[in-house]
Design a protein around this motif. Structure first.
Motif, short mmCIF file in Angstrom:
data_model
loop_
_atom_site.label_atom_id
_atom_site.label_comp_id
_atom_site.label_asym_id
_atom_site.label_seq_id
_atom_site.Cartn_x
_atom_site.Cartn_y
_atom_site.Cartn_z
N TRP A 55 54.59 2.56 18.48
CA TRP A 55 54.58 2.39 17.03
C TRP A 55 54.68 1.09 16.61
CZ3 TRP A 55 53.64 5.09 13.01
CH2 TRP A 55 54.19 4.70 11.77
N ILE A 56 55.10 0.25 17.33
CA ILE A 56 55.33 -1.15 16.90
C ILE A 56 53.86 -2.02 17.06
CG2 ILE A 56 56.11 -3.62 17.83
CD1 ILE A 56 58.66 -2.11 18.65
N HIS A 57 52.95 -1.43 18.12
CA HIS A 57 51.56 -2.01 18.12
C HIS A 57 50.85 -1.41 16.94
CE1 HIS A 57 51.99 -1.76 22.91
NE2 HIS A 57 52.83 -2.68 22.28
N PHE A 58 51.16 -0.35 16.39
CA PHE A 58 50.21 0.08 15.39
C PHE A 58 50.60 -0.44 14.23
CE2 PHE A 58 50.45 3.31 11.88
CZ PHE A 58 48.79 3.48 11.70
N THR A 59 52.05 -0.80 13.74
CA THR A 59 52.30 -1.42 12.66
C THR A 59 52.11 -2.83 12.69
OG1 THR A 59 54.52 -1.74 13.46
CG2 THR A 59 54.25 0.43 12.38
N GLU A 60 51.97 -3.59 13.92
CA GLU A 60 51.92 -4.73 13.87
C GLU A 60 50.44 -5.09 13.60
OE1 GLU A 60 53.11 -6.97 17.28
OE2 GLU A 60 55.19 -7.01 16.66
N LYS A 61 49.31 -4.16 13.88
CA LYS A 61 47.82 -4.28 13.65
C LYS A 61 48.04 -4.30 12.15
CE LYS A 61 43.52 -2.24 14.58
NZ LYS A 61 43.17 -2.77 13.00
N ASN A 62 48.38 -3.30 11.51
CA ASN A 62 48.44 -3.06 10.28
C ASN A 62 48.85 -4.35 9.36
OD1 ASN A 62 47.12 -0.64 10.17
ND2 ASN A 62 49.21 0.45 10.15
N GLU A 63 50.06 -4.89 9.90
CA GLU A 63 50.71 -5.98 9.14
C GLU A 63 49.84 -7.24 9.25
OE1 GLU A 63 54.95 -7.33 9.24
OE2 GLU A 63 55.02 -5.52 10.66
N VAL A 64 49.16 -7.28 10.51
CA VAL A 64 48.25 -8.65 10.88
C VAL A 64 46.91 -8.45 9.84
CG1 VAL A 64 46.83 -9.85 12.40
CG2 VAL A 64 49.01 -9.33 13.10
N ASP A 65 46.41 -7.25 9.65
CA ASP A 65 45.26 -7.02 8.76
C ASP A 65 45.65 -7.18 7.43
OD1 ASP A 65 43.95 -6.20 11.10
OD2 ASP A 65 44.06 -4.06 10.59
N ASN A 66 46.69 -6.92 6.96
CA ASN A 66 47.30 -6.99 5.64
C ASN A 66 47.71 -8.49 5.37
OD1 ASN A 66 46.93 -4.42 4.69
ND2 ASN A 66 49.03 -3.99 5.28
N LEU A 67 47.74 -9.33 6.26
CA LEU A 67 48.18 -10.66 6.17
C LEU A 67 46.80 -11.60 6.07
CD1 LEU A 67 51.19 -11.05 8.58
CD2 LEU A 67 51.17 -11.40 6.17
N ARG A 68 45.59 -10.96 6.73
CA ARG A 68 44.40 -11.62 6.67
C ARG A 68 43.69 -11.06 5.33
NH1 ARG A 68 42.93 -10.14 12.88
NH2 ARG A 68 44.33 -11.92 13.94
N HIS A 69 44.09 -10.05 4.76
CA HIS A 69 43.53 -9.67 3.54
C HIS A 69 43.47 -10.68 2.52
CE1 HIS A 69 41.67 -6.92 0.67
NE2 HIS A 69 42.59 -7.18 0.16
#
Length: 113
Positions: free
Chosen positions: A87-101
């Motif tokens: 779950w942490i891996h999944f949410t971190e991927k989403n957070e990183v994607d959102n930070l790059r957007h």
């Protein structure tokens, strides 16, 4: 709108195995602090837990897990802990994607539209 490259600190707690003494905690602390982007490490050898704060723009939890495994303190393989890490891996991927957007301005269409 320009991208900001401010740090994005996150704090996570990992349950590890093989940490049986205070010296183990010191070994873990030294190894993790050598990584770029790590801000704080707090091992608790009595509970076999490592709490760390790191910059999500620089390092991800998978890299920390890999390092812990390499130095002989792998993450707990139990079902609950494994699912929590997934779950942490999944949410971190989403957070990183959102930070790059980079959001588009109201008066301009998004790129590729």
């Amino acid at each position: 709108m320009a991208k900001t490259h401010e740090p994005h600190p996150v704090t996570r707690t990992l349950k590890v195995t093989e940490m049986v003494c205070r010296e183990c905690g010191e070994i873990i602390t030294d190894a993790i602090l050598a990584m770029t982007g790590i801000q704080d490490v707090q091992p608790d050898w009595r509970k076999n837990k490592v709490t760390l704060t790191y910059d999500l723009r620089t390092v991800r939890i998978q890299e920390v897990e890999k390092l812990l495994t390499e130095i002989g303190y792998p993450p707990d393989p139990g079902f609950f802990h494994r699912k929590k890490r997934d779950w942490i891996h999944f949410t971190e991927k989403n957070e990183v994607d959102n930070l790059r957007h980079v959001a588009h301005c109201c008066s301009k269409p998004p790129v590729g539209a």
